[in-house]
Write a protein that holds these residues in place. Sequence first.
Motif, short mmCIF file in Angstrom:
data_model
loop_
_atom_site.label_atom_id
_atom_site.label_comp_id
_atom_site.label_asym_id
_atom_site.label_seq_id
_atom_site.Cartn_x
_atom_site.Cartn_y
_atom_site.Cartn_z
N ARG A 44 -14.38 5.05 5.98
CA ARG A 44 -13.26 5.89 5.83
C ARG A 44 -12.25 5.19 4.76
O ARG A 44 -11.14 5.84 4.22
N ILE A 45 -12.57 4.05 4.32
CA ILE A 45 -11.78 3.27 3.32
C ILE A 45 -11.84 4.05 2.02
O ILE A 45 -13.21 3.99 1.67
N ARG A 46 -10.92 4.42 1.38
CA ARG A 46 -10.96 4.97 0.18
C ARG A 46 -9.83 4.40 -0.95
O ARG A 46 -8.57 4.22 -0.68
N ASP A 47 -10.20 3.95 -2.14
CA ASP A 47 -9.49 3.35 -3.12
C ASP A 47 -8.53 2.29 -2.19
O ASP A 47 -7.32 2.21 -2.38
N ASN A 48 -9.29 1.38 -1.29
CA ASN A 48 -8.75 0.16 -0.60
C ASN A 48 -7.55 0.78 0.42
O ASN A 48 -6.70 -0.09 0.80
N GLU A 49 -7.53 2.09 0.77
CA GLU A 49 -6.49 2.33 1.76
C GLU A 49 -7.40 2.97 3.06
O GLU A 49 -8.27 3.60 2.74
N LEU A 50 -6.62 2.86 4.26
CA LEU A 50 -7.29 3.23 5.40
C LEU A 50 -6.21 3.95 6.36
O LEU A 50 -4.84 3.12 6.19
N PHE A 51 -6.26 4.94 6.93
CA PHE A 51 -5.07 5.67 7.60
C PHE A 51 -5.06 4.97 9.06
O PHE A 51 -6.21 5.56 9.71
N ASP A 52 -4.10 4.58 9.42
CA ASP A 52 -4.03 4.26 11.00
C ASP A 52 -3.25 5.32 11.47
O ASP A 52 -2.10 5.20 11.53
N THR A 53 -3.94 6.01 12.38
CA THR A 53 -3.29 7.40 12.61
C THR A 53 -2.60 6.95 13.97
O THR A 53 -1.54 7.76 14.35
#
Length: 300
Positions: A44-53
């Motif tokens: 789920r990491i895209r462009d070195n970003e991950l959403f911590d919901t």
Amino acid sequence: MDKKKRNKFGILGLNYDTEAGLGWPGARYAPDQIRESLKWILNRIRDNELFDTENNRLIDMSKVEIKDFGNLSKISRYNHEKSMNETKLEVDKVFDQGYVPILLGGDHSVAWPGIKSLYDHTKGNMGLIHLDTHLDLVEDSPIQGKYSGSSEIRRTAELERVKGENIVQVGIRGYNYAEHYHFIKDNNINVINPELFFTKGAKYVAQKSLELASKGVEKIYFTLDIDVLDSAFAPGSGANEPGGISTYQLFKFVKEVAPYVDAIDIVEVNPMTDYRNMTSTVASKIIMDFIVANYYALIE
């Protein structure tokens, strides 16, 4: 104790369960299965970003380095004590290259090489936070010997620079040997039962554990036996016990202590007794919770 600023984490699979003589064998398969479960998060990491919901925050994964050191490849499984020494040398490499070890067991005997490695990389006193249903204070056993998955906390308590008052055993429940009662009292070891999670909350228990483990120490080791969870939350473990904590409480505890401890192991996950990889999935989230909690400490 202040939060530590770390961004390098080394995963090492301790694929060894030779000492599972009193529980279910099969934990040697856990490191690879936990990695498979971890892919669900990493994908789920895209462009070195991950959403911590859970925190409604974006994580910049470019600020974190995760290196996989693989599994143990050359250990003498025919000789347990030799295997423990060989395993320690592998853990030493993770420390020596500047990474915070994330050790994936394996039965609980593999915690001893991790503990001993951190101890040898520590000049001052060392503390220990131990999440488990069992005390693991067996002195010796004709079946398991002195360095089993039932003895690693006893061996730790015998180390010169580890004081009993800096050992915190969390989640302990059920019934055990009377000799352990006396050993705990004689050595001033701290035991926290699951009830405190339900009456005071996981954050309180984590802060109390850190308070006790950190007094006068330089570093803290964190060993996590997955059977600290109630059997309903961890069907795939080496020795289930009813009456444990929930996954939410465990995740909360890990997030609270992560920026203060210097190594973590996750042991006794058993894919052979698991149901649809539920327990390996729990372990994979523990890995990310540990890393992400350190990430927040790094950027704050």
